[in-house]
Each structure stands twice: as structure tokens, then as C-alpha cells.
Design a protein around this motif. Structure first.
Motif, mmCIF file in Angstrom:
data_model
loop_
_atom_site.group_PDB
_atom_site.id
_atom_site.type_symbol
_atom_site.label_atom_id
_atom_site.label_comp_id
_atom_site.label_asym_id
_atom_site.label_seq_id
_atom_site.Cartn_x
_atom_site.Cartn_y
_atom_site.Cartn_z
ATOM 1 N N ILE A 4 0.999 -0.628 -0.316
ATOM 2 C CA ILE A 4 -0.286 0.173 -0.027
ATOM 3 C C ILE A 4 1.082 1.130 -0.270
ATOM 4 O O ILE A 4 2.201 1.527 0.207
ATOM 5 N N THR B 202 0.197 5.053 1.231
ATOM 6 C CA THR B 202 -0.782 5.624 2.119
ATOM 7 C C THR B 202 -0.058 7.554 2.535
ATOM 8 O O THR B 202 1.398 7.413 2.299
ATOM 9 N N ALA C 35 -17.149 -6.275 -0.642
ATOM 10 C CA ALA C 35 -15.545 -6.372 -0.022
ATOM 11 C C ALA C 35 -15.166 -7.561 0.320
ATOM 12 O O ALA C 35 -15.221 -8.728 -0.246
ATOM 13 N N ARG D 244 -8.559 -7.972 7.237
ATOM 14 C CA ARG D 244 -8.757 -6.802 6.815
ATOM 15 C C ARG D 244 -10.019 -7.076 5.760
ATOM 16 O O ARG D 244 -10.131 -7.949 5.385
ATOM 17 N N ASP E 259 -11.927 -4.481 2.680
ATOM 18 C CA ASP E 259 -11.634 -3.582 2.241
ATOM 19 C C ASP E 259 -13.031 -3.312 1.427
ATOM 20 O O ASP E 259 -13.245 -4.440 0.808
ATOM 21 N N GLY F 51 -14.380 1.936 2.676
ATOM 22 C CA GLY F 51 -12.815 2.503 3.208
ATOM 23 C C GLY F 51 -11.965 0.918 4.113
ATOM 24 O O GLY F 51 -12.700 -0.259 3.325
ATOM 25 N N THR F 52 -11.914 0.553 4.938
ATOM 26 C CA THR F 52 -11.304 -0.637 5.212
ATOM 27 C C THR F 52 -10.898 -0.469 6.326
ATOM 28 O O THR F 52 -10.870 0.317 8.015
ATOM 29 N N TRP F 53 -11.227 -2.131 7.257
ATOM 30 C CA TRP F 53 -11.650 -1.603 8.968
ATOM 31 C C TRP F 53 -10.951 -3.825 9.299
ATOM 32 O O TRP F 53 -11.041 -4.299 8.569
ATOM 33 N N ALA G 22 -2.998 -0.931 7.751
ATOM 34 C CA ALA G 22 -2.982 -1.849 7.211
ATOM 35 C C ALA G 22 -3.296 -2.960 6.421
ATOM 36 O O ALA G 22 -2.151 -2.874 5.404
ATOM 37 N N GLY G 23 -3.635 -4.690 7.297
ATOM 38 C CA GLY G 23 -3.154 -5.503 6.592
ATOM 39 C C GLY G 23 -2.074 -6.336 7.657
ATOM 40 O O GLY G 23 -1.697 -7.221 7.315
#
Length: 368
Positions: A6, A8, A255, A278, A280, A284-286, A308-309
Motif C-alpha cells: 500500500i 498512504t 468487500a 482485513r 476492504d 474504507g478499510t476495517w 492496514a493488513g
């Protein structure tokens, strides 16, 4: 344990990162970052996670790193860096030396046409590091750190290989997803027997079966397969005669669900292991937490700045998630695993005398 690739960025003073990788024992982590306060340059950063408080140490070299470089933490605190230099793949170990960064060159590998060499997840023994060079006809497994004479080939495998999941705690058994004759199947590679390959997953002859995660303590396997008719997340137990199951609760509309950590130390109880996922989606991501025995997916908001992840479990069921924000550039959030409430027993409408049911006529329960 490796985060998904990723990049960010936040506001002023933000740090961009490409990947976050944690050692198998959870003591160190590493990532390649680009910080506004470091001359807008890419550099490796090592996190120490096993102390009273996590802290990060930047490891800038004499010149900025390229954004396609990759890093891997070692159990002794050094960081392996993989650089692509002209027509070669170069490897070195980085370590802090007071105000500077020490570097131990390990050697290079000539790059073959049509192949791309990638680092595999950290070895459980922490002292070795491996890389995979995958080609259309065969793939080569390399030992790039921990050997006696620099990078050396360990095994050549038929087919195009990808993935990489360790199956034991000694660093002997490695699972890879091998594409051969148009089908992808997970295989086990024995590094102490010259790279001997044995089948690991073959749900059906025609299915595409990939291994995502494994717990060496219990043999719990998390996998992805199209055997049910389309791509699904499933689980099984290494060496078990029971079939692979595909829980409906792990199938979310619109997702993507990806497992990244399994609770350790649950010997003989694979169904009780908590699994972190994870999630996605467009929103968003949660986070997700699930246990095979619970048959329920708990969906939780991710802590601010979660890388994340990435993350790891403690033995008593607390999920530790690395986070980075401008106010707290190196932090770990602790998330206790939600409890699975027991399902209420069905209440019959009227008392009924029990009667035996032949197994061939027994109704399907839908148990996942």
C-alpha cells in the motif's frame, strides 16, 4: 507477517509507506517510508515491538532508496534491504550505528528476463531470509541472508510459484502456490530435503487452491479457492481428514476479506484460534475477527493510523495493531478479541420421542 502493498499519505509532516513486515516472533518490524522531515526521501525504518513501548529507528543510507526497494526485519534487529540495481538484485543488511546507518553487503543475483524476484515472509527462525524468482516455466527459491557465501539457490521448482506461508516454527517447511498446466495448487517445499515438493491443497482437480495463512501450533489453514463455484475464503486443518469448509459469514458483498494473523498457542484446538482479517470496501478499510468454532464475523472499526493488513496476536487473545499518525508516528493499538456468544439451543414446538436416523438420510445442518 506482512502488510499488503500500500501507499498512504496524510497532511503536513505525513509519512508515505509501501509495506510493513513483522518478524515471526513479533520482536521487530520494518518498512520503507518517505517522510517530509527527511528531505522527502525514501529510507528504511525499523520498529522495535517487544519492549515496554514501541519505538522506531530510521536507517537512511548515503543516498535515497528507490520506492521499489523492499525490506525485511531480522530477529537480531538488523534489516534486510533488497534493491534493484541495473540488471541485478542486490541485498544488504542495515543496522543503526550511533547517528548513522551501518551496511553489510550480502551480494547480488543476476536478473533473468521474464522473472521478478520478491522477498518471502520472514522465516520463523529469524536468522535466514528467502526470495522467490518466478518464471513462466519454473521458479527458483533463493537463500539471500543467513548463508555462508552470499545469495545461493536452494531449489528450482516446476511451474510459476507465488505466495509464501511457513508451516512450522523451524523454517523447514514452506508453502507456495504453484501454477502448473493452468491450475494453481498450494504445495509444501521441504528446505532440508533439497526443496522436495509435496501436494498440500487440492480440493478438486479443477479448482484453484491458494494458501493464505497457517498456524504452526494447531495446523489451522486459511485458504482461498473457487471449488464452491466461485472464489471463497475457507479453512481446514493440516493433516485432518475433514473437508475444507467455506463459512458463509466470511463472504461479504462488495468487500474483500483477507486474513493476516492467527492467534498462537492454541495447541490441539484449531477451531478456537482467533483470526484477524482485513476488510476492504468502497467505504474504507476495517477489521474483522473470526473463530472457526464461533462461526461469526465480528466487524470492528480500525484504530486511527493502522498500517492496514499488519498485526499480531498475543497468546491470550489480544490483537496488537501497528499504527502511525503525525501525532504518534510509532504506536501499537491493543484490541481484545470479542467473545463469541453461545448460540441458543432450538426449542421444539412439542415434545418428540427421539428416533434413530440412518446416516445416509440425515439432514444437512449447514454447519460451517
Amino acid at each position: 507477517m506482512t502488510a499488503l502493498a500500500i501507499e498512504t499519505a496524510a497532511g503536513n509532516g505525513a509519512v508515505r509507506h509501501t509495506e510493513f513486515t513483522i518478524t515471526a516472533d513479533g520482536s521487530y518490524a520494518a518498512r520503507l517510508v518517505r517522510g517530509e522531515g527527511e528531505g522527502d526521501r525514501w529510507f528504511p525504518e525499523r520498529w522495535t515491538l517487544d519492549g515496554p513501548e514501541p519505538y522506531a529507528v530510521p536507517l537512511p543510507g548515503n543516498q535515497p532508496e528507490e520506492p521499489d526497494a523492499s525490506v525485511l526485519p531480522m530477529a537480531d534487529g538488523r534489516v534486510l534491504i533488497h534493491r534493484r540495481v541495473a540488471d541485478r538484485d542486490a541485498f544488504a543488511l542495515l543496522y543503526p550505528t550511533g547517528p548513522g546507518t551501518g551496511e553489510l553487503a550480502l551480494g547480488t543475483i543476476a536478473r533473468d528476463s521474464g522473472r521478478r524476484l520478491t522477498l518471502l515472509p520472514p522465516s520463523p527462525n529469524g536468522s535466514c531470509a528467502y526470495a522467490l524468482a518466478a518464471g513462466p516455466e519454473n521458479s527458483t527459491l533463493w537463500l539471500v541472508a543467513g548463508g555462508a557465501f552470499g545469495p545461493e539457490p536452494v531449489a528450482t521448482l516446476q511451474g510459476r510459484c507465488s505466495g509464501g506461508v511457513w508451516l512450522d516454527r523451524t523454517g523447514r517447511l514452506l508453502a507456495l502456490d504453484r501454477e502448473l498446466d493452468g491450475r494453481t495448487k498450494a504445495v509444501a517445499v521441504d528446505l532440508e530435503r533439497g526443496g522436495e515438493v509435496t501436494p498440500l491443497l487440492q480440493i478438486t482437480e479443477e479448482s484453484q487452491d491458494r494458501l493464505l495463512l497457517a498456524d504452526p501450533d494447531t495446523g489451522l489453514l486459511l485458504l482461498r479457492s473457487d471449488a464452491p463455484g466461485h472464489d471463497r475464503l475457507g479453512w481446514g486443518v493440516l493433516g485432518s481428514t475433514l473437508p475444507v469448509r467455506f463459512p458463509e459469514c466470511l463472504r461479504l458483498a462488495d468487500a474483500a476479506v483477507t486474513p493476516f494473523a492467527v492467534q498462537p498457542g492454541q495447541q490441539l484446538m484449531p477451531e478456537s484460534c482467533a483470526v484477524a482479517l482485513r476488510i476492504d470496501a468502497a467505504a474504507g478499510t476495517w477489521l474483522g475477527v473470526w473463530r472457526p468454532a464461533g462461526r461469526r464475523l465480528h466487524q470492528l472499526a480500525a484504530p486511527e493510523g493502522w498500517l492496514a493488513g499488519s498485526g499480531l496476536w498475543t497468546r491470550d487473545g489480544v490483537l496488537r495493531l501497528p499504527c502511525a499518525t503525525p501525532a504518534a508516528p510509532c504506536a501499537v493499538a491493543a484490541v481484545p478479541a470479542p467473545a463469541d456468544l453461545p448460540r441458543p439451543a432450538p426449542v421444539p414446538l412439542k415434545p418428540q420421542a427421539p428416533r434413530p436416523v440412518p446416516l445416509a438420510q440425515a439432514p444437512l445442518t449447514g454447519r460451517q
